[in-house]
Design a protein around this motif. Sequence first.
Motif, mmCIF file in Angstrom:
data_model
loop_
_atom_site.group_PDB
_atom_site.id
_atom_site.type_symbol
_atom_site.label_atom_id
_atom_site.label_comp_id
_atom_site.label_asym_id
_atom_site.label_seq_id
_atom_site.Cartn_x
_atom_site.Cartn_y
_atom_site.Cartn_z
ATOM 1 N N ASP A 37 0.594 4.856 -1.948
ATOM 2 C CA ASP A 37 0.574 6.128 -1.215
ATOM 3 C C ASP A 37 1.693 7.034 -1.705
ATOM 4 O OD1 ASP A 37 -1.573 5.364 0.259
ATOM 5 O OD2 ASP A 37 -0.437 4.738 2.026
ATOM 6 N N ALA A 38 2.882 6.431 -1.895
ATOM 7 C CA ALA A 38 4.029 7.231 -2.342
ATOM 8 C C ALA A 38 3.738 7.849 -3.707
ATOM 9 C CB ALA A 38 5.279 6.363 -2.400
ATOM 10 N N LYS A 75 0.826 -1.202 0.000
ATOM 11 C CA LYS A 75 0.000 0.000 0.000
ATOM 12 C C LYS A 75 0.867 1.262 0.000
ATOM 13 C CE LYS A 75 -4.009 1.824 2.463
ATOM 14 N NZ LYS A 75 -3.421 3.104 2.900
ATOM 15 N N ASP A 76 2.018 1.172 0.673
ATOM 16 C CA ASP A 76 2.924 2.316 0.727
ATOM 17 C C ASP A 76 3.316 2.806 -0.663
ATOM 18 O OD1 ASP A 76 2.948 2.450 3.399
ATOM 19 O OD2 ASP A 76 5.003 1.779 3.712
ATOM 20 N N ILE A 77 3.468 1.864 -1.592
ATOM 21 C CA ILE A 77 3.894 2.247 -2.941
ATOM 22 C C ILE A 77 2.811 3.114 -3.583
ATOM 23 C CG2 ILE A 77 4.419 1.344 -5.241
ATOM 24 C CD1 ILE A 77 6.568 0.173 -3.825
#
Lengths: 314, 347
Positions: A211-212, A207-209
């Motif tokens: 978000d980034a 998910k961080d990707i």
Amino acid sequence: MKQTAGDLPARPADTGFFGRLADDEKVLGRLMLAPAITYIVALIGFPLLLALFYSVSNVTVGTHGWPSFVGLANFRHAIGNPTFPRALWNTLVFALVSQFFVMILATILAISLQREFRGKWVVRLMILLPWVAPISLGSIGWLWMFDSVYSVINWTGRALGIFGKDTWPIWLGQPTLAMGSVITVHVWRLLPLATVILLGGLSGIPKDIHDAAQMDGAGVLRHHFQITVPLVRPIALVALLFGTVYAFTDMIVIYVLTRGGPYETTQVLSTLAFFTGIDGGDLGGGAAIALFLFPVLAACAVLILRFARQAEVT
Amino acid sequence: MATVTIRNLEKRFGDVRAVDGIDLSVEEREFLVLLGPSGCGKTTLLRMIAGLERQTRGDILIGGQVVNDLPPRARKIAMVFQSYALYPHMTVRDNIAFPLKAQGVEKASIPERVERAAAMFGIELFLNRKPRELSGGERQRVALARAVVREPTLFLLDEPLSNLDAKLRTLARDELKQFQRRIGTTTIYVTHDQIEAMGLGDRIVVMCGGKVRQVGSPQEVYDNPADTFVAGFLGSPPMNLLRGDDCTVGFRPERFLPLAVHESREELVPLWFRVNRVEDLGSDRLLYGTLHDTFPNERVIVNLPFTVHFPVVAGGVYEFAIKEKDIKFFDKATGRRTEPRRFWAKR
């Protein structure tokens, strides 16, 4: 407290035959592998060797005793058969067109199924159903839907006014429509597998990707094509290759719906091999036709393994 | 550079209030640390400032402008994630260039800006590598370079050091602080590590249960904790909290020293300390024991730095002392700090 060997419970002297077996990793490992190896040898290895042998012999269903070696005569004969190039072309059209639609629809479905919405599980279930149902039963269902007289599609179309008075498509009887119909059913059938594979690939992206990418200012299109698609590509390729192998080898849909007709317009190599070898009794000829696919499928298998490894690394 | 103002911010997930009515203001060029245990709402707060999470109620202002309805890309914020969230399929160069391309920066200027950001973090040599070919520390630098390359007005850092090993973390902490000083971008930093918070923050916001417990400089928060939660959360070992009849008494383990070691005797409160166990950590000695005649049932930890040459053995009773101003008092019911009182005289 320090424990000495004397404190440990003594090992029962007699663990029995199965107990000893379970303790011996070497024997146990082989034992566990045995069913899989037997399966592969008996149902894949042996038939493959048999096909190789048949393709260079003059064996028929009526052959008694040892058939004689005929070299590449079966292959030459197959290529000389006017139906063969037609079937080869049909195979390519059938496999590539169906995979094209499968991949596009599966991507759309997988992305929509990632979102949360009411009744999501019902939609998931419905999409999985074609995969769960036996192919032959599903195909028979379609056979009725495509029936020249009772087609539910035609009657619905007429009732809704979509089909005019003179419009009455014979789904499985007109060459272009027949190919379209078998491709549609094949897409219907393969869609669940591709969707599930892609869904797995999509949910594997942290998910961080995402978000980034949002923080970095990527819009919807850039986000999709520069982040999501490249990251899901190795897994999507596995789905594509699996689907391609299925499309090249599976004959049930065509066998049930059209039997290669009308006028061989839906004849593919797998059905041609079946009709020549089993229905026609020319086992050698059928084996030769079937083996034409072997190099293509072997290449697919190698690619699948490579992409699968790539997907593991990233 | 920008200020950030948060007004009565609230975020609910179902019935859970992850962030429960927070007011906060971050000044220009400030390094603000959100500190709290996991699940205290600090990351949710950060994600709301970033625009990755929509608040249930309240306002967020960046540079005086309400950004409640702006998507992340319109907020001019850069964020560094705990996992670094580098794009695994792109080279380091493409990773750093991505925000520039996404924002439609003029193409010709991109290579130069990427080189400059890379030079800032000493990663010029890795520009053509993929993230998986880098070590944890190198990845962290790439993530920082990607964050600074487009010169954001606000930096959000979500535990960026927690994936580094202990040795590297200290180094990276120092670099990060120096770097922030140099570029002067307002920074909000989330961590659960109180040492990081003390070392990095201009101010620390201590959070618990979705609420702010205390805001202040590291020294303020450490020396004058607002309540028993803050007192217990900061410091390793944490503040000794002893439950008395009418209030809770607290003091830092390193402020309670042998009477003989104190330089002056003014305003000292002497107490008998029974040592039950001694832990020699090399740089410090930790003494576990009880306050013999005042709080015989409460465990007390004392931290003696190695510079204090005072022989202590387990089982011994020694005269220790603490300065009166180092003793804190907390309300027994609410845990909030209360006025100092002449507590010891009574006993």
